[in-house]
Design an enzyme around this catalytic site. Structure first.
Site, mmCIF file in Angstrom:
data_model
loop_
_atom_site.group_PDB
_atom_site.id
_atom_site.type_symbol
_atom_site.label_atom_id
_atom_site.label_comp_id
_atom_site.label_asym_id
_atom_site.label_seq_id
_atom_site.Cartn_x
_atom_site.Cartn_y
_atom_site.Cartn_z
ATOM 1 N N LYS A 1 5.411 4.565 -9.894
ATOM 2 C CA LYS A 1 4.132 4.388 -9.195
ATOM 3 C C LYS A 1 2.994 4.134 -10.189
ATOM 4 C CE LYS A 1 5.615 7.221 -5.320
ATOM 5 N NZ LYS A 1 5.750 8.598 -4.846
ATOM 6 N N GLU B 1 0.819 -1.221 0.000
ATOM 7 C CA GLU B 1 0.000 0.000 0.000
ATOM 8 C C GLU B 1 0.849 1.266 0.000
ATOM 9 O OE1 GLU B 1 -3.735 0.313 0.075
ATOM 10 O OE2 GLU B 1 -2.688 2.027 -0.760
ATOM 11 N N ASP C 1 10.077 8.822 -10.394
ATOM 12 C CA ASP C 1 9.415 8.241 -9.220
ATOM 13 C C ASP C 1 7.914 8.063 -9.497
ATOM 14 O OD1 ASP C 1 9.348 7.955 -6.013
ATOM 15 O OD2 ASP C 1 7.698 9.249 -6.636
#
Ligand SMILES: NC(=O)c1ccc[n+]([C@@H]2O[C@H](COP(=O)([O-])OP(=O)(O)OC[C@H]3O[C@@H](n4cnc5c(N)ncnc54)[C@H](OP(=O)(O)O)[C@@H]3O)[C@@H](O)[C@H]2O)c1
Length: 406
Positions: free
Chosen positions: A189, A113, A185
């Site tokens: 994700k 998560e 980054d």
């Protein structure tokens, strides 16, 4: 009661915060799950032995970051039949296939998560809550560093370089901010999001990404004049039977749910015909915030399938909370009225934030907003104001939520 042994790989910003949180919440978790979590070992660069920690653990939490040795430890833990929780977006975006296959083969959980959106529950919502929805698009602000920099540039008119320096001084950007400001980054994700939302196997290199280094204050000023704000947006969507995953700066109209997401906050919007749209937002990083998301995963791995909440303990409900208020009064238009009302409010410790007065013939309408105060004190003042002889109708009031998310 049996214990549930958690091996910690990494004891930095998130690992250290997780250790503290786990100790603090162990009793509550035991009450919910029937097992008491305890840290069975800690591995850092200079301390601990992976094999010993693995042998002594039911679950491994990886908070080292980067590709190696994180990948090696994760695979060894999964193959040894241990549940695994990680916050490592790089390793998942790069080696997701191998890691998920190892988890499936061993019949254990691989939870992550905190890898996307920090404490914002993006993964759980896409993977579990919306498992039945046909998701068409996910887009969001998934990098807090760049959002902080863009927000500061818009607020102060300062240059990218100055805003970056400030972000570094305040701890919102790393000493080497390359992965954040180039969009890499966010790309990692969004690759993870695309895997979950569409079953798409993508590595970071297959995501088209562009950063914020070339943005000038002029761009932002121009956007402001048009009622637009500039954000670094990650998008994963179904297009022409395929999937497009990309990250780039984009202008948003003021009404867009992501337009109001400022500072280091993250937010993700999930779109599907079945649900229209859901937007989730909150802190995207920070030791204790991220640790909270990681511990949520640990608890989920302890109790598959989920059990109903344990017995609730009695609590004293808090009724007299603080709130700001809007107060509407219709009064005779004569001298001294406003002063008398302000005095009654003041005697109850309620201070006036703004007043708008409008004439109504021989009467006047006062709309007053007061700063946050105890509800009991405000209501006591309203009770006294209601008895004043110059009042034409009973006072009306509505609470005001003053929270500003930045
Ligand atoms: N920080 C955040 O707000 C945040 C938010 C979301 C996700 N994450 C993710 O959480 C993970 C951890 O981030 P962090 O900020 O806590 O990192 P950090 O502060 O740099 O801590 C890293 C830890 O890993 C240990 N470590 C590094 N290389 C190692 C090796 N080869 N063998 C064993 N231990 C090693 C370090 O050991 P030493 O103590 O000996 O240096 C340190 O304890 C990363 O995947 C990051 O992307 C972080």
């Amino acid at each position: 009661m049996t214990s549930f042994r958690v091996g910690l790989l990494g004891h930095g910003t998130v690992g250290g915060a997780l250790h503290e949180l786990l100790d603090a919440r162990a009793g509550a978790i035991e009450a919910t799950t029937g097992r008491r979590p305890e840290v069975s070992g800690v591995l850092t660069r200079s301390h601990g032995d992976f094999q010993e920690i693995l042998a002594a653990s039911d679950l491994i939490v990886e908070l080292i970051g980067g590709l190696e040795p994180a990948r090696d430890y994760l695979l060894r833990a999964l193959r040894a039949g241990r549940h695994v929780v990680t916050a490592n977006k790089q390793v998942l975006a790069e080696h997701g296939d191998e890691l998920f296959a190892a988890a499936r083969e061993a019949g254990v959980e691989l939870r992550f998560e905190a890898a996307v959106g920090g404490v914002v529950p993006v993964i759980r919502v896409i993977h579990e809550t919306l498992a039945a929805a046909y998701i068409e698009r996910v887009h969001g602000i998934v990098n807090g560093t760049t959002n902080f920099i863009l927000t500061e540039m818009a607020r102060t008119g300062e240059s990218y370089a100055d805003a970056l320096r400030q972000a570094q001084e305040l701890g919102f950007a790393e000493a080497d901010p390359t992965d954040d400001v180039t969009g890499k980054d966010a790309a990692a994700k969004m690759a993870i999001v695309a895997r979950l939302a569409f079953g798409a196997r993508l590595t970071v290199d297959q995501v088209d990404y562009e950063g914020i280094e070339r943005i000038t204050p002029d761009d932002i000023e121009y956007a402001k004049e048009l009622g637009l704000s500039l954000k670094l947006i990650g998008t994963a969507e179904r297009v022409d039977g395929g999937v497009s995953v990309r990250v780039h700066p984009a202008f948003l109209y003021g009404a867009h749910p992501l337009a109001a997401v400022n500072g280091s906050f993250n937010a993700v919007t999930v779109e599907s015909t079945a649900i229209t749209e859901i937007t989730l937002s909150g802190p995207g990083a920070g030791g204790s915030q991220t640790a909270s998301a990681v511990l949520g995963d640990v608890i989920s791995a302890m109790i598959p399938p989920a059990v109903p909440p344990g017995p609730a303990a009695p609590v004293e409900p808090v009724t007299d909370v603080e709130s700001a208020f809007y107060l509407h009064l219709e009064v005779a238009d004569r001298p001294g009225v406003l002063a008398q009302i302000a005095e009654i409010l003041g005697l109850q410790g309620v201070s006036v934030k703004s007043v708008v007065q409008k004439g109504l013939g021989a009467d006047a309408r006062l709309t007053i907003v007061v700063h946050p105060a105890r509800e009991s004190r405000f209501l006591a003042a309203v009770g006294l104001i209601g008895r004043l002889d110059f009042l034409r109708v009973p006072p009306r009031w509505i609470r005001v939520i003053e929270e500003v998310f930045e």
